[in-house]
Design a protein around this motif. Sequence first.
Motif, PDB file in Angstrom:
ATOM      1  N   ARG A   1      49.568  22.293  42.386  1.00  0.00           N
ATOM      2  CA  ARG A   1      48.298  22.847  41.907  1.00  0.00           C
ATOM      3  C   ARG A   1      47.773  23.911  42.867  1.00  0.00           C
ATOM      4  O   ARG A   1      47.266  24.942  42.446  1.00  0.00           O
ATOM      5  N   LEU A   2      47.902  23.665  44.169  1.00  0.00           N
ATOM      6  CA  LEU A   2      47.443  24.633  45.169  1.00  0.00           C
ATOM      7  C   LEU A   2      48.227  25.932  45.056  1.00  0.00           C
ATOM      8  O   LEU A   2      47.646  27.019  45.062  1.00  0.00           O
ATOM      9  N   LEU A   3      49.550  25.837  44.928  1.00  0.00           N
ATOM     10  CA  LEU A   3      50.374  27.041  44.817  1.00  0.00           C
ATOM     11  C   LEU A   3      50.118  27.772  43.514  1.00  0.00           C
ATOM     12  O   LEU A   3      50.154  29.005  43.473  1.00  0.00           O
ATOM     13  N   ALA A   4      49.859  27.046  42.441  1.00  0.00           N
ATOM     14  CA  ALA A   4      49.554  27.689  41.159  1.00  0.00           C
ATOM     15  C   ALA A   4      48.248  28.469  41.252  1.00  0.00           C
ATOM     16  O   ALA A   4      48.140  29.576  40.719  1.00  0.00           O
ATOM     17  N   LYS A   5      47.255  27.906  41.929  1.00  0.00           N
ATOM     18  CA  LYS A   5      45.981  28.608  42.100  1.00  0.00           C
ATOM     19  C   LYS A   5      46.157  29.867  42.934  1.00  0.00           C
ATOM     20  O   LYS A   5      45.577  30.898  42.644  1.00  0.00           O
ATOM     21  N   ARG A   6      46.966  29.781  43.979  1.00  0.00           N
ATOM     22  CA  ARG A   6      47.183  30.947  44.851  1.00  0.00           C
ATOM     23  C   ARG A   6      47.891  32.057  44.109  1.00  0.00           C
ATOM     24  O   ARG A   6      47.571  33.226  44.285  1.00  0.00           O
ATOM     25  N   SER A   7      48.886  31.699  43.276  1.00  0.00           N
ATOM     26  CA  SER A   7      49.634  32.739  42.583  1.00  0.00           C
ATOM     27  C   SER A   7      48.786  33.417  41.514  1.00  0.00           C
ATOM     28  O   SER A   7      48.900  34.614  41.303  1.00  0.00           O
ATOM     29  N   THR A   8      47.925  32.680  40.840  1.00  0.00           N
ATOM     30  CA  THR A   8      47.071  33.307  39.829  1.00  0.00           C
ATOM     31  C   THR A   8      45.955  34.125  40.477  1.00  0.00           C
ATOM     32  O   THR A   8      45.501  35.106  39.909  1.00  0.00           O
ATOM     33  N   ALA A   9      45.525  33.748  41.657  1.00  0.00           N
ATOM     34  CA  ALA A   9      44.479  34.495  42.349  1.00  0.00           C
ATOM     35  C   ALA A   9      44.998  35.825  42.882  1.00  0.00           C
ATOM     36  O   ALA A   9      44.253  36.803  42.959  1.00  0.00           O
ATOM     37  N   THR A  10      46.271  35.892  43.255  1.00  0.00           N
ATOM     38  CA  THR A  10      46.821  37.129  43.813  1.00  0.00           C
ATOM     39  C   THR A  10      47.314  38.091  42.738  1.00  0.00           C
ATOM     40  O   THR A  10      47.503  39.263  43.004  1.00  0.00           O
ATOM     41  N   GLU A  11      47.528  37.598  41.525  1.00  0.00           N
ATOM     42  CA  GLU A  11      47.969  38.479  40.442  1.00  0.00           C
ATOM     43  C   GLU A  11      46.810  39.351  40.007  1.00  0.00           C
ATOM     44  O   GLU A  11      45.698  38.896  39.811  1.00  0.00           O
ATOM     45  N   LYS A  12      47.097  40.636  39.861  1.00  0.00           N
ATOM     46  CA  LYS A  12      46.080  41.564  39.386  1.00  0.00           C
ATOM     47  C   LYS A  12      46.513  42.045  38.014  1.00  0.00           C
ATOM     48  O   LYS A  12      47.700  42.214  37.750  1.00  0.00           O
ATOM     49  N   PRO A  13      45.572  42.306  37.142  1.00  0.00           N
ATOM     50  CA  PRO A  13      45.942  42.797  35.819  1.00  0.00           C
ATOM     51  C   PRO A  13      46.633  44.146  35.940  1.00  0.00           C
ATOM     52  O   PRO A  13      46.279  44.964  36.788  1.00  0.00           O
ATOM     53  N   ALA A  14      47.619  44.345  35.091  1.00  0.00           N
ATOM     54  CA  ALA A  14      48.355  45.600  35.099  1.00  0.00           C
ATOM     55  C   ALA A  14      47.435  46.730  34.681  1.00  0.00           C
ATOM     56  O   ALA A  14      46.580  46.582  33.814  1.00  0.00           O
ATOM     57  N   ALA A  15      47.628  47.886  35.306  1.00  0.00           N
ATOM     58  CA  ALA A  15      46.812  49.050  34.982  1.00  0.00           C
ATOM     59  C   ALA A  15      47.178  49.554  33.593  1.00  0.00           C
ATOM     60  O   ALA A  15      48.325  49.490  33.171  1.00  0.00           O
TER      61      ALA A  15
END
Length: 150
Positions: free
Chosen positions: A129-143
């Motif tokens: 769960r911790l790693l899933a939160k980190r990966s979604t937090a670092t993803e930025k929407p594509a331009a």
Amino acid sequence: MTARLNSAQPYALGLFRIVVGLLFLCHGAAKLFGVLGGADGSGGTVDSGTWPSWYAGVIELVGGSLVLLGLGTRVAALICSGSMAYAYFKMHQPNALWPMENSGEAAAMFCWAFLLLVFTGSGALGLDRLLAKRSTATEKPAADHRPVAA
């Protein structure tokens, strides 16, 4: 009351996962290193590479550690569940039909507990769960690369 219990469910599941993983890890440590009473209760270990005891000990130690930490929980729990199903049907069930008669209660309970974790996941307090939160937090929407209208 149901709402309060439902809100605590991920934490109860996380604690369940931690306890099951720790107990399974202890079985592996006993088999491989002779701690906690050893493989036979006398402090002994199983010989390296012997089938199936040594391999079961490795699965118990590594799988129990992964489940305890909540890292790769579903895959680790599936492997652990399968190893306990194998242990029950190969080592215990030929001696008698019921787990109470063939000393297979632990294998049966671990098998079903791990199978439950395959379907529920790690719950709260797990690295999954911790790693899933980190990966979604670092993803930025594509331009958006559409041309701008003039």
